[in-house]
Design an enzyme around this catalytic site. Structure first.
Site, PDB file in Angstrom:
ATOM      1  N   LYS A 156       1.883  10.934  11.832  1.00 49.35           N
ATOM      2  CA  LYS A 156      -0.059  11.047  11.714  1.00 49.35           C
ATOM      3  C   LYS A 156      -0.386  11.833  12.621  1.00 49.35           C
ATOM      4  O   LYS A 156       0.190  12.284  13.388  1.00 49.35           O
ATOM      5  CB  LYS A 156      -0.186   9.648  12.295  1.00 49.35           C
ATOM      6  CG  LYS A 156       0.385   8.351  11.779  1.00 49.35           C
ATOM      7  CD  LYS A 156       0.308   6.819  12.488  1.00 49.35           C
ATOM      8  CE  LYS A 156       1.315   6.099  12.559  1.00 49.35           C
ATOM      9  NZ  LYS A 156       1.095   4.754  13.055  1.00 49.35           N
ATOM     10  N   LYS A 180      -0.713  10.814   7.128  1.00 52.55           N
ATOM     11  CA  LYS A 180      -1.640  10.137   7.552  1.00 52.55           C
ATOM     12  C   LYS A 180      -2.552  10.606   8.594  1.00 52.55           C
ATOM     13  O   LYS A 180      -2.211  10.833   9.487  1.00 52.55           O
ATOM     14  CB  LYS A 180      -0.992   8.718   7.953  1.00 52.55           C
ATOM     15  CG  LYS A 180      -1.621   7.406   8.064  1.00 52.55           C
ATOM     16  CD  LYS A 180      -0.791   6.356   8.397  1.00 52.55           C
ATOM     17  CE  LYS A 180      -1.548   4.957   8.606  1.00 52.55           C
ATOM     18  NZ  LYS A 180      -0.690   4.160   8.810  1.00 52.55           N
TER      19      LYS A 180
END
Ligand code: ZN
Length: 323
Positions: A190, A246
């Site tokens: 992420k 992400k």
């Protein structure tokens, strides 16, 4: 004469020349299942509902009918405990979800388990820490133990979300030692983002926003693509079978970069809660057709190189694609 519009002569011609196609089998649906059985609209993600354990299989069957092959599962507990040991109970709520879905949907529907400490610890932090120092080994070991419990209950894929160093290595060896060498590891990478906030609010038991050492410490600097790739390199070297980028929309270049660096590793992108909320809000309050916007975003993620896309809009997208 050179005319670039010739290959747009008809809808069939446009389909014919597409190098990439988005299909329902590219989609992974994400669900929130509540232990207290309460069903209501998630306040931070309007349009998306919490499910009860009874409703989860029904909705997953609809996903299967639409051609969606997998689901990402988030269990929302009634109570969490100090060290998260609640996660290791043989009959924990998460194990009930996996057992129920496996029983009702069979082996061919892929169950992905989100594994993170914040789902179980009262502090709701993603890692163990002491005096502000992250305890990597202790966290990774615990994540490995949770992965084994989930695999034993029927999870096909473990998706570690804490992003602490060494988690993939520990989870892989814990699964192998316990005889679950056929269970995959799908590693989240992420970047720093405010787009996770609606999700945090959906998962938290506390009234106030979550504070302290959450996964923000491990997320990569949004503008630093090298930091991101370092994390990808590490997780793949530790045995990750899949990588998830992400959020998706703010990281389209990183999706492409991972695809180019690791063309043979299945690559997922996560259209996260904030992206879900943006699409819903624009659809409601701007002069934008939500369905077109949704398909436009998913298509751009696919075009960037994602083999599969996790989305809270997966069912809606699959319905549109079926038409
Ligand atoms: Zn977490």
């Amino acid at each position: 004469m050179r005319l670039t519009t010739r290959i747009k002569k008809s809808k069939s011609m446009i389909r014919l020349v597409r190098p990439t196609e988005l299909t329902p089998s590219d989609l992974i649906y994400s669900i929130f299942v509540r232990e207290d059985g309460r069903k209501f609209q998630i306040p931070s993600m309007k349009g998306e509902n919490y499910l009860s354990l009874t409703d989860a299989p029904k909705l997953c069957k609809k996903a299967v009918d639409l051609g969606i092959p997998a689901v990402m599962i988030f269990g929302v507990l009634k109570k969490k405990d100090a060290d998260g040991s609640i996660a290791l109970r043989k009959n924990s709520f998460h194990t009930k979800i996996f057992r129920t879905l496996k029983k009702e949907l069979g082996d061919d529907f892929v169950l992905i388990s989100n594994v993170c400490l914040c789902d179980y610890t009262a502090e709701e932090f993603c890692v163990y820490s002491e005096k502000g120092k992250v305890l990597n080994e202790k966290t990774a070991e615990m994540l490995g133990k949770i992965a084994v419990v989930h695999a034993d209950a029927g999870a096909d894929v473990i998706a570690p979300a804490a992003m602490c160093d060494g988690q993939v290595k520990h989870i892989r060896s814990a699964l192998d030692e316990a005889g679950f060498d056929d269970v995959s590891v799908m590693s989240y990478i992420k970047t720093d983002s405010c787009l996770f906030q609606p999700f945090f609010e959906a998962m938290t038991l506390s009234k106030s926003p979550r504070q302290g050492i959450d996964s923000s410490k491990f997320r990569t600097d949004i503008i630093n693509q090298k930091m991101f790739m370092q994390k990808v390199d590490l997780d793949i070297s530790e045995g990750a079978d899949f990588i998830i980028v992400k959020p998706a929309l703010t990281n389209l270049d990183l999706i492409l970069r991972v695809k180019q660096a690791y063309p043979s590793t299945p690559l997922a992108a996560y259209q996260v809660s904030g992206e879900y909320a943006m699409i819903e809000l624009l659809g409601r309050h701007a002069h934008v057709d939500k369905k077109i916007l949704l398909m436009e975003t998913l298509s751009s993620i696919k075009r960037a190189g994602a083999d599969m896309i996790l989305s809270y809009h997966a069912m809606e997208a699959a319905r549109i694609l079926k038409k």
